[in-house]
Design a protein around this motif. Structure first.
Motif, PDB file in Angstrom:
ATOM      1  N   HIS A  82       0.787  -1.225   0.000  1.00 21.29           N
ATOM      2  CA  HIS A  82       0.000   0.000   0.000  1.00 21.29           C
ATOM      3  C   HIS A  82       0.823   1.282   0.000  1.00 21.29           C
ATOM      4  CE1 HIS A  82      -3.363  -2.549   0.156  1.00 21.29           C
ATOM      5  NE2 HIS A  82      -3.701  -2.477   1.431  1.00 21.29           N
ATOM      6  N   GLY A  83       2.160   1.132  -0.183  1.00 22.09           N
ATOM      7  CA  GLY A  83       2.963   2.320  -0.492  1.00 22.09           C
ATOM      8  C   GLY A  83       3.362   3.190   0.677  1.00 22.09           C
ATOM      9  N   LEU A  84       3.504   4.514   0.410  1.00 24.12           N
ATOM     10  CA  LEU A  84       4.140   5.392   1.400  1.00 24.12           C
ATOM     11  C   LEU A  84       3.237   6.528   1.915  1.00 24.12           C
ATOM     12  CD1 LEU A  84       4.790   8.152  -0.405  1.00 24.12           C
ATOM     13  CD2 LEU A  84       6.785   6.880  -1.084  1.00 24.12           C
ATOM     14  N   ALA A  85       2.079   6.765   1.292  1.00 25.59           N
ATOM     15  CA  ALA A  85       1.261   7.930   1.700  1.00 25.59           C
ATOM     16  C   ALA A  85       0.707   7.763   3.106  1.00 25.59           C
ATOM     17  CB  ALA A  85       0.102   8.118   0.710  1.00 25.59           C
ATOM     18  N   ARG A  86       0.324   6.555   3.473  1.00 28.06           N
ATOM     19  CA  ARG A  86      -0.303   6.327   4.780  1.00 28.06           C
ATOM     20  C   ARG A  86       0.710   6.238   5.915  1.00 28.06           C
ATOM     21  NH1 ARG A  86      -2.320  -0.018   5.122  1.00 28.06           N
ATOM     22  NH2 ARG A  86      -0.281  -0.955   4.699  1.00 28.06           N
ATOM     23  N   ASN A  87       2.004   6.146   5.550  1.00 24.77           N
ATOM     24  CA  ASN A  87       3.008   6.137   6.625  1.00 24.77           C
ATOM     25  C   ASN A  87       4.035   7.237   6.429  1.00 24.77           C
ATOM     26  OD1 ASN A  87       3.969   4.724   4.463  1.00 24.77           O
ATOM     27  ND2 ASN A  87       4.066   2.773   5.546  1.00 24.77           N
ATOM     28  N   SER A  88       3.542   8.380   5.948  1.00 24.69           N
ATOM     29  CA  SER A  88       4.351   9.603   5.913  1.00 24.69           C
ATOM     30  C   SER A  88       3.540  10.693   6.597  1.00 24.69           C
ATOM     31  CB  SER A  88       4.630  10.031   4.468  1.00 24.69           C
ATOM     32  OG  SER A  88       5.438   9.085   3.798  1.00 24.69           O
ATOM     33  N   THR A  89       4.204  11.637   7.212  1.00 26.62           N
ATOM     34  CA  THR A  89       3.487  12.746   7.848  1.00 26.62           C
ATOM     35  C   THR A  89       3.277  13.866   6.841  1.00 26.62           C
ATOM     36  OG1 THR A  89       4.372  12.154  10.012  1.00 26.62           O
ATOM     37  CG2 THR A  89       3.550  14.411   9.739  1.00 26.62           C
ATOM     38  N   TRP A  90       2.017  14.192   6.602  1.00 24.97           N
ATOM     39  CA  TRP A  90       1.670  15.221   5.613  1.00 24.97           C
ATOM     40  C   TRP A  90       1.709  16.603   6.262  1.00 24.97           C
ATOM     41  CZ3 TRP A  90      -1.812  14.112   0.945  1.00 24.97           C
ATOM     42  CH2 TRP A  90      -1.716  12.770   0.571  1.00 24.97           C
ATOM     43  N   GLU A  91       1.809  17.622   5.434  1.00 26.08           N
ATOM     44  CA  GLU A  91       1.800  19.014   5.920  1.00 26.08           C
ATOM     45  C   GLU A  91       0.366  19.543   5.886  1.00 26.08           C
ATOM     46  OE1 GLU A  91       4.104  21.543   3.413  1.00 26.08           O
ATOM     47  OE2 GLU A  91       3.601  23.377   4.538  1.00 26.08           O
ATOM     48  N   PHE A  92      -0.097  20.135   7.005  1.00 19.76           N
ATOM     49  CA  PHE A  92      -1.415  20.786   7.011  1.00 19.76           C
ATOM     50  C   PHE A  92      -1.280  22.108   6.251  1.00 19.76           C
ATOM     51  CE2 PHE A  92      -5.414  22.291   7.882  1.00 19.76           C
ATOM     52  CZ  PHE A  92      -5.488  23.325   8.797  1.00 19.76           C
ATOM     53  N   LEU A  93      -1.990  22.258   5.168  1.00 14.89           N
ATOM     54  CA  LEU A  93      -1.847  23.454   4.319  1.00 14.89           C
ATOM     55  C   LEU A  93      -2.825  24.556   4.696  1.00 14.89           C
ATOM     56  CD1 LEU A  93      -1.430  21.621   0.874  1.00 14.89           C
ATOM     57  CD2 LEU A  93       0.362  22.406   2.449  1.00 14.89           C
ATOM     58  N   GLY A  94      -3.800  24.213   5.571  1.00  8.82           N
ATOM     59  CA  GLY A  94      -4.718  25.252   6.040  1.00  8.82           C
ATOM     60  C   GLY A  94      -6.159  24.997   5.612  1.00  8.82           C
ATOM     61  N   GLN A  95      -7.008  25.964   6.027  1.00  9.08           N
ATOM     62  CA  GLN A  95      -8.435  25.864   5.739  1.00  9.08           C
ATOM     63  C   GLN A  95      -8.705  26.601   4.425  1.00  9.08           C
ATOM     64  OE1 GLN A  95     -10.787  27.650   8.813  1.00  9.08           O
ATOM     65  NE2 GLN A  95     -12.748  27.279   7.767  1.00  9.08           N
ATOM     66  N   THR A  96      -9.482  25.971   3.558  1.00 14.95           N
ATOM     67  CA  THR A  96      -9.754  26.632   2.274  1.00 14.95           C
ATOM     68  C   THR A  96     -11.193  27.141   2.203  1.00 14.95           C
ATOM     69  OG1 THR A  96     -10.327  24.489   1.368  1.00 14.95           O
ATOM     70  CG2 THR A  96      -8.072  25.259   0.986  1.00 14.95           C
ATOM     71  N   LYS A  97     -12.070  26.613   3.110  1.00 17.61           N
ATOM     72  CA  LYS A  97     -13.461  27.088   3.107  1.00 17.61           C
ATOM     73  C   LYS A  97     -13.994  27.094   4.541  1.00 17.61           C
ATOM     74  CE  LYS A  97     -15.394  24.532  -0.266  1.00 17.61           C
ATOM     75  NZ  LYS A  97     -16.388  23.816  -1.122  1.00 17.61           N
ATOM     76  N   GLU A  98     -14.794  28.082   4.873  1.00 19.15           N
ATOM     77  CA  GLU A  98     -15.410  28.160   6.212  1.00 19.15           C
ATOM     78  C   GLU A  98     -16.604  27.205   6.308  1.00 19.15           C
ATOM     79  OE1 GLU A  98     -13.167  30.861   8.381  1.00 19.15           O
ATOM     80  OE2 GLU A  98     -15.152  30.207   9.082  1.00 19.15           O
ATOM     81  N   ASN A  99     -17.460  27.293   5.261  1.00 20.45           N
ATOM     82  CA  ASN A  99     -18.669  26.466   5.326  1.00 20.45           C
ATOM     83  C   ASN A  99     -19.009  25.969   3.919  1.00 20.45           C
ATOM     84  OD1 ASN A  99     -20.989  25.227   6.000  1.00 20.45           O
ATOM     85  ND2 ASN A  99     -22.165  27.077   6.505  1.00 20.45           N
ATOM     86  N   PRO A 100     -18.914  24.677   3.670  1.00 21.18           N
ATOM     87  CA  PRO A 100     -18.592  23.640   4.644  1.00 21.18           C
ATOM     88  C   PRO A 100     -17.095  23.698   4.993  1.00 21.18           C
ATOM     89  CG  PRO A 100     -18.786  22.672   2.472  1.00 21.18           C
ATOM     90  CD  PRO A 100     -19.154  24.121   2.325  1.00 21.18           C
ATOM     91  N   PRO A 101     -16.759  23.472   6.270  1.00 26.52           N
ATOM     92  CA  PRO A 101     -15.348  23.519   6.675  1.00 26.52           C
ATOM     93  C   PRO A 101     -14.519  22.568   5.809  1.00 26.52           C
ATOM     94  CG  PRO A 101     -16.752  22.914   8.536  1.00 26.52           C
ATOM     95  CD  PRO A 101     -17.628  23.039   7.350  1.00 26.52           C
ATOM     96  N   THR A 102     -13.454  23.146   5.222  1.00 29.43           N
ATOM     97  CA  THR A 102     -12.633  22.377   4.274  1.00 29.43           C
ATOM     98  C   THR A 102     -11.173  22.629   4.595  1.00 29.43           C
ATOM     99  OG1 THR A 102     -14.358  22.690   2.607  1.00 29.43           O
ATOM    100  CG2 THR A 102     -12.185  21.962   1.814  1.00 29.43           C
ATOM    101  N   ALA A 103     -10.383  21.570   4.608  1.00 30.26           N
ATOM    102  CA  ALA A 103      -8.947  21.708   4.920  1.00 30.26           C
ATOM    103  C   ALA A 103      -8.135  20.932   3.896  1.00 30.26           C
ATOM    104  CB  ALA A 103      -8.670  21.164   6.321  1.00 30.26           C
ATOM    105  N   GLN A 104      -6.892  21.353   3.701  1.00 31.91           N
ATOM    106  CA  GLN A 104      -6.011  20.684   2.755  1.00 31.91           C
ATOM    107  C   GLN A 104      -4.723  20.218   3.429  1.00 31.91           C
ATOM    108  OE1 GLN A 104      -5.521  23.343  -0.699  1.00 31.91           O
ATOM    109  NE2 GLN A 104      -7.048  22.090  -1.786  1.00 31.91           N
ATOM    110  N   PHE A 105      -4.206  19.117   2.907  1.00 30.18           N
ATOM    111  CA  PHE A 105      -2.955  18.534   3.388  1.00 30.18           C
ATOM    112  C   PHE A 105      -2.097  18.218   2.168  1.00 30.18           C
ATOM    113  CE2 PHE A 105      -4.364  17.774   7.763  1.00 30.18           C
ATOM    114  CZ  PHE A 105      -5.738  17.897   7.610  1.00 30.18           C
TER     115      PHE A 105
END
Ligand SMILES: O=P(O)(O)OC[C@H]1O[C@H](O)[C@H](O)[C@@H](O)[C@@H]1O
Length: 297
Positions: A82-105
């Motif tokens: 299953h590779g490397l994405a699930r066992n690497s620490t991602w960077e929280f890039l911030g919130q992109t929308k208030e409602n509906p609350p949306t966040a990016q990594f």
């Protein structure tokens, strides 16, 4: 507060209903809890590691760049299952929308698990977008090939662990008639059963499932989960049952297989091949809908 960040996770809470929330671990950008009006929708092992020591057993682990264990590709074959994405620490890039609350990594080689990028030295940028609706959860992925010269070859899959009441009273609908690859029998066939039911270990890849098919998890005739997909042609249906559960140290309680079913949308029957500089995107949308039995040819 729609978005709250701590050292290890990000929590989104719906602004109109604080009993609806989603918790995303930065490790693996793994959604490990989605509560809809206080009711948990995802299954999480009570022995799941949330400290970054191993991939999370439950929630929505992310599978990239390879599904399963590759035996043939020069580089992919060196990666763990299953590779490397699930066992690497991602960077929280911030919130992109208030409602509906949306966040990016985001994940790129420079911050990925170095042991694994050594084995798979490719250029990539992953952006995961998590959107918490009032009655849905959408997880979208964008994969960019940041190389200026090399193609990027990968699988993608959302390894979603759905919480259910009782596996023996549960069925999965709208997969009828699809060509499948059975990972246990190691053979392909057409699944002619009108619905998928469970009475043993199940590990089946449904191939090229039209996006028109809303995959539904039905408990004693009541729809409890609906899965919609964009650009994810395949769906893996997995339940470890008794023996396999017993063999996984982080799968607890051992009877937990009765309260979970993995319905995993992905692009896994072959690889996505991305030219230099190009992007690929897909999403899964988890929601509630009335029972809709689709006989789509
Ligand atoms: O134990 P993991 O590496 O998380 O894999 C758990 C499961 O993932 C998928 O569902 C595969 O189809 C199964 O073959 C595998 O056992």
């Amino acid at each position: 507060m729609p978005v709250r960040e701590t050292e290890r996770e990000v929590v989104l809470t719906h602004p109109t209903d604080d009993t609806t929330s989603v918790h995303i671990l930065k490790y693996g950008a793994t959604v490990y809890s989605w509560k809809l009006k206080s009711e948990e929708q995802l299954w999480l092992s009570t022995a799941a590691k949330l400290d970054g020591s191993k991939p999370v057993r439950g929630g929505i682990p992310l599978v990239f760049p390879v599904f399963g264990k590759n035996e043939t590709d020069e580089y992919l074959s060196k990666l763990p299952q299953h590779g490397l994405a699930r066992n690497s620490t991602w960077e929280f890039l911030g919130q992109t929308k208030e409602n509906p609350p949306t966040a990016q990594f985001g994940l790129k080689p420079e911050i990925s698990n170095p042991e694994l990028t050594k084995l798979w030295p490719m250029d990539f940028l992953l952006i995961l977008t998590v959107e918490l609706g009032p009655d849905y959860l959408k997880t979208a992925i964008e994969v960019e090939n940041t190389s200026s010269s090399k193609e990027l070859k990968f699988n993608w899959l959302f390894h979603t662990y759905f919480r259910i009441e009782d596996i023996e009273g549960t069925m999965v609908s709208n997969l009828a008639g699809m060509k499948v690859y059975d990972q246990l029998l190691k053979e392909s066939y057409v699944d002619k059963h009108p619905v998928v039911t469970f009475n043993e270990e199940t590990d089946v890849i449904y191939q090229n499932v039209s996006p028109e098919r809303a995959i539904q998890i039905v408990d004693k005739g009541v729809q409890i989960h609906t899965l919609k997909r964009y650009n994810l042609p395949d769906t893996v249906v997995w339940n470890p049952w008794v023996e396999k559960s017993r063999g996984m140290a982080d799968f607890e309680p051992k009877t937990g297989y009765q309260q979970m079913i993995c319905i995993e949308p992905g692009h896994v029957h072959d690889f996505v091949t991305l030219a230099p500089g190009k992007k690929w995107d897909a999403y899964q949308l988890l929601c509630k809908e009335e029972l809709k039995y689709q006989a789509i040819q």
